[in-house]
Structures are given as structure tokens and as C-alpha cells.
Design a protein around this motif. Structure first.
Motif, PDB file in Angstrom:
ATOM      1  N   SER A 152      -8.254  -9.702  -2.602  1.00 13.69           N
ATOM      2  CA  SER A 152      -8.706  -8.786  -1.439  1.00 13.69           C
ATOM      3  C   SER A 152      -7.413  -9.148  -0.323  1.00 13.69           C
ATOM      4  O   SER A 152      -7.246  -8.240   0.457  1.00 13.69           O
ATOM      5  N   GLY A 153      -7.182 -10.395   0.016  1.00 10.55           N
ATOM      6  CA  GLY A 153      -6.035 -10.635   0.892  1.00 10.55           C
ATOM      7  C   GLY A 153      -4.736 -10.064   0.406  1.00 10.55           C
ATOM      8  O   GLY A 153      -4.076  -9.392   1.453  1.00 10.55           O
ATOM      9  N   GLY A 154      -4.246 -10.065  -0.802  1.00 10.78           N
ATOM     10  CA  GLY A 154      -3.127  -9.418  -1.069  1.00 10.78           C
ATOM     11  C   GLY A 154      -3.174  -7.966  -1.145  1.00 10.78           C
ATOM     12  O   GLY A 154      -2.251  -7.397  -0.501  1.00 10.78           O
ATOM     13  N   THR A 155      -4.286  -7.652  -1.401  1.00  5.01           N
ATOM     14  CA  THR A 155      -4.490  -6.030  -1.241  1.00  5.01           C
ATOM     15  C   THR A 155      -4.610  -5.532   0.117  1.00  5.01           C
ATOM     16  O   THR A 155      -4.025  -4.424   0.269  1.00  5.01           O
TER      17      THR A 155
ATOM     18  N   SER B 250       1.287  -6.494  -9.179  1.00  6.06           N
ATOM     19  CA  SER B 250       2.129  -7.599  -9.281  1.00  6.06           C
ATOM     20  C   SER B 250       2.273  -8.160  -7.840  1.00  6.06           C
ATOM     21  O   SER B 250       2.160  -9.790  -7.790  1.00  6.06           O
ATOM     22  N   ALA B 251       2.396  -7.526  -6.820  1.00  8.12           N
ATOM     23  CA  ALA B 251       2.486  -8.116  -5.500  1.00  8.12           C
ATOM     24  C   ALA B 251       1.113  -8.845  -5.103  1.00  8.12           C
ATOM     25  O   ALA B 251       1.346 -10.010  -4.590  1.00  8.12           O
TER      26      ALA B 251
ATOM     27  N   VAL C 117      -0.737  -5.817   1.273  1.00  6.05           N
ATOM     28  CA  VAL C 117      -0.022  -4.313   0.569  1.00  6.05           C
ATOM     29  C   VAL C 117      -0.290  -3.154   1.236  1.00  6.05           C
ATOM     30  O   VAL C 117       0.683  -2.468   1.633  1.00  6.05           O
ATOM     31  N   GLY C 118      -1.642  -2.856   1.762  1.00  9.02           N
ATOM     32  CA  GLY C 118      -1.904  -1.858   2.349  1.00  9.02           C
ATOM     33  C   GLY C 118      -1.098  -1.652   3.633  1.00  9.02           C
ATOM     34  O   GLY C 118      -0.723  -0.563   4.032  1.00  9.02           O
ATOM     35  N   ALA C 119      -1.145  -2.767   4.196  1.00 17.33           N
ATOM     36  CA  ALA C 119      -0.507  -2.648   5.708  1.00 17.33           C
ATOM     37  C   ALA C 119       0.848  -2.523   5.529  1.00 17.33           C
ATOM     38  O   ALA C 119       1.665  -2.065   6.429  1.00 17.33           O
ATOM     39  N   VAL C 120       1.585  -3.445   4.828  1.00 17.69           N
ATOM     40  CA  VAL C 120       3.208  -3.168   4.741  1.00 17.69           C
ATOM     41  C   VAL C 120       3.335  -1.831   4.299  1.00 17.69           C
ATOM     42  O   VAL C 120       4.327  -1.169   4.804  1.00 17.69           O
TER      43      VAL C 120
END
Length: 474
Positions: free
Chosen positions: A349-352, A320-321, A355-358
Motif C-alpha cells: 500500500s505504501g508503494g502504491t 516492479s516499482a 506510485v500514484g502520487a509521482v
């Protein structure tokens, strides 16, 4: 009437079935995870010291009525809007473009940090369970957290079919096991079963305690609307998304009612017994120790399915994020690079990456600064989960409120007026109460999460106004 932004000409595949989108909502809600941790809050073991006691199932039933009203509003919007932004688009229709943008920034900020909260929790839970049950420690807590994060990012990047079907398998196994246990528990109670679980006089605080517990009942259903985030990837979104949302609410309601009743009955409607077992009521009932109805094997099986459901929630929230970040960036409210898609997989890809960074940052904070959000007697990962999940749930409840307020305008001419108004009023009352409950007598540092959420909303409003003016000048 303000129209929501539409999807771009190029889109990812649109092959998700009804079962797939149902899995997204169920995975986000995490019914097993929720029912295993929220009973103490419902009965009154919470910061305010108020609750429904043995009438907790009645509070869940009343919360179900309110969530069905919100579910109906989401379903009505979903018949019209095909966009990955879901509630962001719905608030835009009801309250206007800038209000929709502020709501979307708050909503997906909340979803992002809610997902980030699960990372430390699921890794810590797995580590401590292996250590307690089998006296083994293959990896430190941070090792499990990073390993699970790597698996999550891989699942989200590979494709939405893999993500939602992983959630489906995890949810089916965990829900299936607990359904069997709940029925077994009710049968073992035998003549001790009673309808007093639905009698308001059973609550030590009467109707006041029951209505306060309804606020926690709302938390059980958080994320019910997640199927709408896959509207652009579903085969027939205008039919499948409304069905998925309503089915998810109804199916979850049955499970929550059965699970809450079975646990209350298992403790013989004794508030003192439930309070003593508040740390892990489900594990107490499933184990072979005092007050248990199962065995060591059953206890371990329950621990396993709770972990599996945590994993499903981890995936569901993250899917969802990434879709929400994609939509907000595509519409100009977030930096444009966050709208990028994988050329190979077609996934956000940008959202992924975001998400990974946060998620990685929150895991690092949990392990490097364990005293930052410390709670008495709780491991650092549980304290981090409590804080960030409070932030996330507040953000979600706030957008539910905004959606309910705007529904009469946004659905004008699209659905029956009296029904829209009735659902709107019920939704406003329920979500406003939930927001109040997230502040009332909540101790520090958890209450600071609510203040930060309010601060984030102010920032979201400023962004919406500033960016909106720039867009108007183009």
C-alpha cells in the motif's frame, strides 16, 4: 561475503506460477511497444546520426548476446536469493551493503520515473489516435491520462495475480497480432528477402554504426529482469525466476529479430525509405497507403495492439516499482511507512500510494507546463516521455553495470567461475557502451535527463552512506 537482507516473517501470498512471473518480465519489456518505436534509432535516425541502417537486425542479434550474459547473471543470483528487491540484493552481494543500497535507490528511482513517463504517453496516444482515425474526442488528453492512472492504481492494489494476468492477456494479444503481420510481411516481400540484413557491409557506417546501434538494441530488452521482483510471491522462486528471466530474454530476442527484419525487408532495405517513414514505420507498413502492405483496418489494428502493449508496460513497471519501494523501505533505506502492506489485499500500500502520487505529478507537469521539456514538432506528452524514459533507462543500465561488475564476487562458489567472468565482461562492455550512448551527442533538453540521473546517483550514494552509518551504530 555481504548477505542481502531477507524477507520478513510475514509475507504476501506465494502462489504465482511460472507463466505469471514470465508475464511480469514480458510486460515490463513491452516487446510490441519497443519494436514499434525503436527501428528509427537502430537505423540511424537519432541525435548522433549514426546507426546500422539496413543491418539493424545484426545489431539486435549482437545486443541479444549481451543481454543473454546479463540474463544468466540474474538467473544465477535468483537461484540463491528470494527477495522482492531483485537487482538491489544482487548488487549488495557483489559490491557490499552500501553500494547495493545506492544501486537500489537509483534503480527503483529510475523504474518509478520510467512508469511515470508512460502515463502521459499512453493517454496522449489514445486521445490522438481516436481523433485521427475516427474524428472523435470523448475526453481531453488529461482526462484519458487520469482515467488510465485510476485503472492502473486499481489493478496494482487489487493484487499481483490480477496485475500479471492482465499483462499476460494484453501482451499475448498484441504480440500475437504482430507476429502474424511480420510473417505476412516477410511472405509478401518474397524474393526480395535477403541475408544482407545480417551483413555488416550493409550498414552505411560499417561496424562503427552497428556497434552504436547495439546500444539502442539494449533498450529493447530493458526490464527483462522484472520477474525477479516477484520472487517472494512465486510458488517456486529458485526454479521459476531463473527460467522466467532466460525465457523472457530468448522469446523477446526472437520477436525483436523477426520484427526488425520484417520492417527492414518491408522497406526493401532502403535507408531513405525507412528514414522518410521514421515517425511511424510500423504504421506505414501496416497501412494501405504508399509503401504499405495492409489496409486501413490493419493499420488501425496495429495502433490498437501498440496501445494494449503500452498498457501492459504501464502495469509491469508499476508492479516492479511498488515491490522495490517495499523492499528498500523494509530494509531501512526509505521511510518505513513505504513498507506498509494492505491488511485486506496484502499488496504494497505504501508503494502504491507513492506510485500514484509521482505519476499524478508527472501527468500534471505534462499538461500544466507543456513547454517545460518541449521538443520541436512533438506533443508535450511525447516530450515528457522522452525525458523521463531517458532518465529511467539510464538508471537501469547503471545498475546492470554494477551487477555485472560485482558478479564474480557475488556468485563466487555458486556458479562456474569462467562462465561468471565471461558474462561479467560482456555485461560490463555492453552496459558501459549503453551509458556512453545515452550521453554522446544527445541534444538538450533530453540530455539533461542523463545529468539528473547522475545527480540522483550522487544523492543515492549520500543516503546509503549516511543511513548505513546510522544502522551500524545500532
Amino acid at each position: 561475503m555481504t548477505q542481502p537482507p531477507g524477507p520478513p516473517a510475514e509475507r504476501r501470498h506465494d502462489g504465482l506460477s511460472l507463466i505469471d512471473v514470465v508475464a511480469q518480465s514480458v510486460g515490463f519489456m513491452g516487446p510490441v511497444f519497443s519494436v514499434s518505436i525503436l527501428l528509427p534509432l537502430l537505423i540511424g535516425v537519432n541525435a548522433a546520426g549514426r546507426g546500422a541502417g539496413a543491418a539493424a537486425p545484426l545489431a539486435v542479434l549482437l545486443a541479444t548476446v549481451g543481454m543473454l550474459a546479463l540474463g544468466w547473471i540474474v538467473s544465477a543470483y535468483a537461484r540463491r536469493v528470494k527477495a522482492a528487491g531483485s537487482l538491489y540484493n544482487y548488487v549488495t552481494l557483489g559490491l557490499g551493503r552500501r553500494a547495493g543500497a545506492a544501486a537500489g535507490l537509483m534503480y527503483y528511482g529510475g523504474v518509478l520515473l520510467l512508469g511515470a513517463a508512460i502515463g502521459p504517453l499512453v493517454g496522449g496516444y489514445l486521445h490522438d489516435t481516436l481523433q485521427a482515425e475516427f474524428a472523435i474526442e470523448p475526453l481531453p488528453v488529461w482526462g484519458w491520462q487520469l482515467l488510465l492512472l485510476a485503472g492502473l492504481i486499481a489493478a496494482v492494489y487489487v493484487g499481483v495475480e490480477f496485475s500479471v494476468r492482465s499483462q499476460l492477456v494484453l501482451a499475448l494479444v498484441s504480440v500475437g497480432v504482430l507476429l502474424v503481420f511480420f510473417v505476412y510481411l516477410i511472405l509478401k516481400v518474397g524474393d526480395g528477402n535477403s541475408i544482407k540484413a545480417f551483413n555488416p557491409h550493409t550498414s552505411q557506417d560499417g561496424w562503427a554504426g552497428i556497434m552504436f546501434a547495439v546500444l539502442y538494441g539494449v533498450l529493447l530488452f530493458t526490464g527483462f529482469e522484472a520477474a525477479a521482483n516477484l520472487a517472494e510471491e512465486a510458488k517456486d522462486p529458485h526454479r521459476h525466476i531463473p527460467k522466467a528471466v532466460m525465457f523472457s530474454v530468448l522469446a523477446a530476442a526472437v520477436f525483436f529479430l523477426l520484427g526488425t527484419y520484417a520492417q527492414v525487408a518491408g522497406f526493401h532495405f532502403d535507408l531513405d525509405a525507412m528514414t522518410k517513414a521514421a515517425g511511424a514505420p510500423l504504421n506505414t507498413l501496416a497501412g494501405g497507403g504508399p509503401g504499405g502492405y495492409g489496409s486501413t483496418t490493419w493499420g488501425r489494428l496495429v495502433e490498437l495492439v501498440v496501445f494494449l502493449d503500452m498498457a501492459a508496460v504501464y502495469i509491469g513497471v508499476s508492479v516492479s516499482a511498488t515491490r522495490g519501494v517495499l523492499t528498500m523501505a523494509r530494509d531501512g533505506w526509505l521511510p518505513r511507512p513505504l513498507a506498509s502492506l494492505s491488511s485486506r489485499r496484502g499488496t504494497p500500500s505504501g508503494g502504491t500510494v507513492l506510485v500514484g502520487a509521482v505519476y499524478l505529478a508527472v501527468i500534471a507537469m505534462s499538461d500544466l507546463f507543456p513547454k517545460l521539456l518541449a521538443l520541436p514538432g512533438a506533443p508535450s506528452y511525447l516530450a515528457v516521455y522522452s525525458w523521463f524514459s531517458t532518465f529511467g533507462v539510464f538508471c537501469l543500465a547503471a545498475i546492470y553495470l554494477m551487477m555485472a561488475i560485482g558478479a564474480p564476487r557475488g556468485l563466487r562458489g555458486q556458479a562456474s567461475g569462467p562462465v561468471v567472468w565471461a558474462c561479467s565482461v560482456v555485461g560490463v562492455l555492453l552496459t558501459a557502451g549503453a551509458l556512453f550512448g545515452s550521453v554522446y551527442k544527445v541534444p538538450a533538453p533530453t540530455v539533461y535527463a542523463t545529468y539528473f540521473a547522475l545527480g540522483w546517483f550522487v544523492v543515492a550514494v549520500v543516503i546509503a552512506v549516511v543511513v548505513g552509518r546510522r544502522q551500524d551504530r545500532r
